[in-house]
Design a protein around this motif. Structure first.
Motif, PDB file in Angstrom:
ATOM      1  N   THR A   1     -15.238   3.296  -7.961  1.00 20.52           N
ATOM      2  CA  THR A   1     -15.832   3.747  -9.393  1.00 20.52           C
ATOM      3  C   THR A   1     -16.362   4.960  -8.989  1.00 20.52           C
ATOM      4  OG1 THR A   1     -16.297   1.664  -9.897  1.00 20.52           O
ATOM      5  CG2 THR A   1     -17.598   3.110 -11.055  1.00 20.52           C
ATOM      6  N   TYR A   2     -17.103   5.170  -7.890  1.00 22.14           N
ATOM      7  CA  TYR A   2     -17.629   6.707  -7.534  1.00 22.14           C
ATOM      8  C   TYR A   2     -16.439   7.855  -7.297  1.00 22.14           C
ATOM      9  CZ  TYR A   2     -22.223   4.723  -6.484  1.00 22.14           C
ATOM     10  OH  TYR A   2     -23.322   3.787  -6.179  1.00 22.14           O
ATOM     11  N   LEU A   3     -15.680   7.326  -6.841  1.00 18.96           N
ATOM     12  CA  LEU A   3     -14.395   8.175  -6.605  1.00 18.96           C
ATOM     13  C   LEU A   3     -13.833   8.775  -7.961  1.00 18.96           C
ATOM     14  CD1 LEU A   3     -12.688   7.022  -3.279  1.00 18.96           C
ATOM     15  CD2 LEU A   3     -14.119   9.109  -3.566  1.00 18.96           C
ATOM     16  N   ARG A   4     -13.610   7.798  -8.575  1.00 20.14           N
ATOM     17  CA  ARG A   4     -12.854   7.954  -9.895  1.00 20.14           C
ATOM     18  C   ARG A   4     -13.766   8.973 -10.685  1.00 20.14           C
ATOM     19  NH1 ARG A   4      -7.908   5.947 -10.512  1.00 20.14           N
ATOM     20  NH2 ARG A   4      -7.605   4.063  -9.576  1.00 20.14           N
ATOM     21  N   ALA A   5     -15.052   8.699 -10.716  1.00 16.09           N
ATOM     22  CA  ALA A   5     -16.064   9.472 -11.592  1.00 16.09           C
ATOM     23  C   ALA A   5     -15.967  10.848 -11.117  1.00 16.09           C
ATOM     24  CB  ALA A   5     -17.247   8.875 -11.683  1.00 16.09           C
ATOM     25  N   LEU A   6     -15.818  11.068  -9.756  1.00 15.29           N
ATOM     26  CA  LEU A   6     -15.748  12.354  -9.310  1.00 15.29           C
ATOM     27  C   LEU A   6     -14.497  13.056  -9.360  1.00 15.29           C
ATOM     28  CD1 LEU A   6     -17.562  11.498  -5.775  1.00 15.29           C
ATOM     29  CD2 LEU A   6     -18.472  12.993  -7.675  1.00 15.29           C
ATOM     30  N   GLY A   7     -13.391  12.584 -10.060  1.00 13.97           N
ATOM     31  CA  GLY A   7     -12.027  12.695 -10.327  1.00 13.97           C
ATOM     32  C   GLY A   7     -11.282  12.846  -9.036  1.00 13.97           C
ATOM     33  N   ILE A   8     -11.526  11.800  -7.995  1.00 11.51           N
ATOM     34  CA  ILE A   8     -10.750  11.777  -6.991  1.00 11.51           C
ATOM     35  C   ILE A   8     -10.032  10.433  -7.087  1.00 11.51           C
ATOM     36  CG2 ILE A   8     -10.776  11.341  -4.472  1.00 11.51           C
ATOM     37  CD1 ILE A   8     -13.586  13.140  -4.380  1.00 11.51           C
ATOM     38  N   GLU A   9      -8.603  10.368  -6.646  1.00 12.04           N
ATOM     39  CA  GLU A   9      -7.745   9.432  -6.904  1.00 12.04           C
ATOM     40  C   GLU A   9      -8.237   8.504  -5.404  1.00 12.04           C
ATOM     41  OE1 GLU A   9      -5.087   6.606  -8.343  1.00 12.04           O
ATOM     42  OE2 GLU A   9      -5.817   8.435  -9.063  1.00 12.04           O
ATOM     43  N   PRO A  10      -8.796   7.293  -5.395  1.00 15.64           N
ATOM     44  CA  PRO A  10      -9.129   6.478  -4.289  1.00 15.64           C
ATOM     45  C   PRO A  10      -7.566   5.839  -3.735  1.00 15.64           C
ATOM     46  CG  PRO A  10      -9.544   5.365  -6.311  1.00 15.64           C
ATOM     47  CD  PRO A  10      -9.132   6.481  -6.868  1.00 15.64           C
ATOM     48  N   PRO A  11      -7.575   5.527  -2.457  1.00 17.40           N
ATOM     49  CA  PRO A  11      -6.463   4.874  -1.846  1.00 17.40           C
ATOM     50  C   PRO A  11      -6.109   3.565  -2.510  1.00 17.40           C
ATOM     51  CG  PRO A  11      -8.467   4.988  -0.288  1.00 17.40           C
ATOM     52  CD  PRO A  11      -8.877   5.550  -1.620  1.00 17.40           C
ATOM     53  N   PHE A  12      -4.621   3.238  -2.461  1.00 13.22           N
ATOM     54  CA  PHE A  12      -4.047   2.268  -3.243  1.00 13.22           C
ATOM     55  C   PHE A  12      -4.783   0.968  -2.476  1.00 13.22           C
ATOM     56  CE2 PHE A  12      -0.321   4.890  -3.894  1.00 13.22           C
ATOM     57  CZ  PHE A  12      -0.596   5.056  -5.116  1.00 13.22           C
ATOM     58  N   PHE A  13      -5.335  -0.103  -3.191  1.00 14.30           N
ATOM     59  CA  PHE A  13      -6.112  -1.205  -2.768  1.00 14.30           C
ATOM     60  C   PHE A  13      -5.536  -2.016  -1.873  1.00 14.30           C
ATOM     61  CE2 PHE A  13      -4.659  -3.021  -6.809  1.00 14.30           C
ATOM     62  CZ  PHE A  13      -4.452  -4.468  -6.436  1.00 14.30           C
ATOM     63  N   TRP A  14      -3.712  -1.937  -2.097  1.00 15.04           N
ATOM     64  CA  TRP A  14      -3.084  -2.813  -1.276  1.00 15.04           C
ATOM     65  C   TRP A  14      -2.530  -2.379   0.004  1.00 15.04           C
ATOM     66  CZ3 TRP A  14      -1.860  -0.514  -6.049  1.00 15.04           C
ATOM     67  CH2 TRP A  14      -0.876   0.516  -5.944  1.00 15.04           C
ATOM     68  N   GLU A  15      -2.851  -0.855   0.050  1.00 13.89           N
ATOM     69  CA  GLU A  15      -2.577  -0.315   1.588  1.00 13.89           C
ATOM     70  C   GLU A  15      -3.626  -0.449   2.542  1.00 13.89           C
ATOM     71  OE1 GLU A  15      -1.321   3.659   0.581  1.00 13.89           O
ATOM     72  OE2 GLU A  15       0.698   2.786  -0.305  1.00 13.89           O
ATOM     73  N   ARG A  16      -3.727  -1.459   3.172  1.00 18.15           N
ATOM     74  CA  ARG A  16      -4.623  -1.999   4.206  1.00 18.15           C
ATOM     75  C   ARG A  16      -4.380  -1.394   5.429  1.00 18.15           C
ATOM     76  NH1 ARG A  16      -5.560  -7.739   1.862  1.00 18.15           N
ATOM     77  NH2 ARG A  16      -6.028  -7.313  -0.139  1.00 18.15           N
TER      78      ARG A  16
END
Length: 163
Positions: free
Chosen positions: A147-162
């Protein structure tokens, strides 16, 4: 009358649980890396803690909890021992705690996973439930990081790529 033997097969092994958990840890590490230094320590939404504080919580739980389980020592939970000032300090500690987790997790016998343990003197559950809590808590806090990363305009890593 004939009798049929049914083989009991375990759903998931302890090695697979550890692999699953470490996959989550790998992903959480990438979330930490994605934050700009300043925002890691300062950015917050709606009164939630900055992600650095959430990472410190996760670091303060997993290794110390597993150590307590293996050594059968009940100690109070504390986030006071580790006070990082940089993202690099968090990442270095994250990596060292990964080794602590591997070390202690691999010392827990299959039978011990079913034993009740009073984690941090507060959470009296079977060991396997405590370990599942560690994973659930990490996923929960990582969601805050997303949520923080998206609010900062940063694409987070894909959640399935562990891995």
């Amino acid at each position: 009358m004939t009798t049929t033997a049914i083989a009991n097969q375990q759903f998931i092994s302890s090695a697979q649980i550890l692999e699953h958990w470490q996959g989550h840890r790998n992903l959480t590490r990438r979330v930490i890396e994605a934050f700009p230094e300043k925002e890691l320590f300062e950015f917050s939404i709606g009164g939630m803690r900055p992600f650095a504080k959430l990472a410190v919580e996760l670091i303060s739980i997993a290794g110390p909890a597993l150590k307590g389980i293996v050594e059968q020592q009940v100690e109070k939970f504390s986030e006071e021992a580790f006070k990082p000032k940089t993202k690099e300090e968090i990442l270095v500690k994250w990596d060292s705690e990964t080794e602590v987790i591997n070390n202690y997790f691999n010392q827990i016998s299959e039978e011990r996973f079913q034993e009740t343990f009073n984690l941090f003197g507060e959470y009296e559950f079977p060991v396997y439930q405590n370990i599942l809590y560690f994973i659930d808590n990490e996923v929960h806090h990582r969601g805050q990081g997303y949520t923080y990363l998206r609010a900062l305009g940063i694409e987070p890593p894909f959640f399935w790529e562990r891995f």
